[in-house]
Design an enzyme around this catalytic site. Sequence first.
Site, PDB file in Angstrom:
ATOM      1  N   GLU A 229     -20.086 -34.322  25.640  1.00  0.00           N
ATOM      2  CA  GLU A 229     -20.470 -32.945  25.998  1.00  0.00           C
ATOM      3  C   GLU A 229     -19.264 -32.120  26.415  1.00  0.00           C
ATOM      4  O   GLU A 229     -18.927 -31.128  25.791  1.00  0.00           O
ATOM      5  CB  GLU A 229     -21.512 -32.962  27.129  1.00  0.00           C
ATOM      6  CG  GLU A 229     -22.904 -33.319  26.682  1.00  0.00           C
ATOM      7  CD  GLU A 229     -23.942 -33.051  27.765  1.00  0.00           C
ATOM      8  OE1 GLU A 229     -24.957 -32.419  27.457  1.00  0.00           O
ATOM      9  OE2 GLU A 229     -23.727 -33.496  28.918  1.00  0.00           O
TER      10      GLU A 229
ATOM     11  N   SER B  93     -27.522 -31.276  36.019  1.00  0.00           N
ATOM     12  CA  SER B  93     -26.831 -30.583  37.119  1.00  0.00           C
ATOM     13  C   SER B  93     -26.957 -31.272  38.471  1.00  0.00           C
ATOM     14  O   SER B  93     -26.588 -30.681  39.488  1.00  0.00           O
ATOM     15  CB  SER B  93     -27.320 -29.120  37.242  1.00  0.00           C
ATOM     16  OG  SER B  93     -27.062 -28.407  36.052  1.00  0.00           O
TER      17      SER B  93
ATOM     18  N   GLY C   9     -25.445 -34.298  39.077  1.00  0.00           N
ATOM     19  CA  GLY C   9     -24.116 -34.808  39.368  1.00  0.00           C
ATOM     20  C   GLY C   9     -23.752 -36.138  38.756  1.00  0.00           C
ATOM     21  O   GLY C   9     -22.865 -36.820  39.261  1.00  0.00           O
TER      22      GLY C   9
ATOM     23  N   LYS D 258     -32.426 -51.200  39.684  1.00  0.00           N
ATOM     24  CA  LYS D 258     -32.391 -52.508  39.021  1.00  0.00           C
ATOM     25  C   LYS D 258     -30.997 -53.083  39.193  1.00  0.00           C
ATOM     26  O   LYS D 258     -30.004 -52.369  39.032  1.00  0.00           O
ATOM     27  CB  LYS D 258     -32.726 -52.384  37.531  1.00  0.00           C
ATOM     28  CG  LYS D 258     -32.637 -53.718  36.777  1.00  0.00           C
ATOM     29  CD  LYS D 258     -32.920 -53.558  35.293  1.00  0.00           C
ATOM     30  CE  LYS D 258     -32.786 -54.903  34.565  1.00  0.00           C
ATOM     31  NZ  LYS D 258     -33.035 -54.786  33.107  1.00  0.00           N
ATOM     32  N   GLN D 259     -30.924 -54.378  39.507  1.00  0.00           N
ATOM     33  CA  GLN D 259     -29.638 -55.042  39.617  1.00  0.00           C
ATOM     34  C   GLN D 259     -29.848 -56.545  39.438  1.00  0.00           C
ATOM     35  O   GLN D 259     -30.387 -57.200  40.327  1.00  0.00           O
ATOM     36  CB  GLN D 259     -28.967 -54.751  40.973  1.00  0.00           C
ATOM     37  CG  GLN D 259     -27.564 -55.288  41.043  1.00  0.00           C
ATOM     38  CD  GLN D 259     -26.804 -54.831  42.272  1.00  0.00           C
ATOM     39  OE1 GLN D 259     -25.594 -54.915  42.286  1.00  0.00           O
ATOM     40  NE2 GLN D 259     -27.485 -54.346  43.296  1.00  0.00           N
TER      41      GLN D 259
END
Length: 277
Positions: A38, A11, A13, A244-245
């Site tokens: 879902e 919940s 987002g 992380k990137q």
Amino acid sequence: GRMVIVGARTSVGKSAFALSSLLNTAAAGHGVLYVSLEMTAEELTLRAISDILHADGGEPIPYFRLHKGQINKDDFERVSAAREFLKSLPLRIEEQAGLSVQQIVARARRARTHFAKQGKALDVVCVDHLHIVSGTDRYGSSKVAEVGETSRNLKALAKDLNVGVIALCQLNRSSDHDGGRRPMLADLKYSGDIEQDADSVILIYREAAHIEQRLKEKISEEDEANLQARLRECRNEMELLIEKQRMGPRGSVKLYCDMGSNAIRSLEKRYGQGVLA
């Protein structure tokens, strides 16, 4: 060829962020397959229409009103226009529950063929969400191993089809029980392989969601008043934590959100400047 993990607590987002972002992706001409394990296609469509309406310059119409048919004649014309705009986008929704990665790959290949006939490419596959992808029986009751296999297979899907894969992911409850702190990589549910396979990990923090949960608990009148005041201040704030990137820096990005309209915007755009602007 890359996989991006978007994680959040229930919940907060993550589905709203993914759908709102991918509406803009599709509006820019990129083919999108949204695999919803879902929500139904109807539920996502109502959210998408509400998001589009948030950008057309008129009064926002929350998706619960669309679901209940609580619209007037003027609203109906706006909703019809938003629906036609949505139909024009290269966005396909797969709503069958319980799909395995192999079945998701088959749906992605089918979507790629569909877009190719329209002169477009399949550029993004979004899986909502990773933890309920149907696994194999080889690992028995080991959910950690099962999720690890799913993560590796989704990464392979990204490379094999040369698409971006966005996999939504649940977080552990620990951040809920720790004063509503900002989440971190260790909060990813069954995190080891997910963290390793992902090219980028984005965690969503929304203070308003934690405050709303606190307000359901037994607290003093003073605490309730303070929380209500803070809720009014932060209700439309969302923060993305880039934990992380591989091809860029880590950091955070603050966004505007209207959760009732499924509308997520950069701070400088906000109301009235979304996918229709």
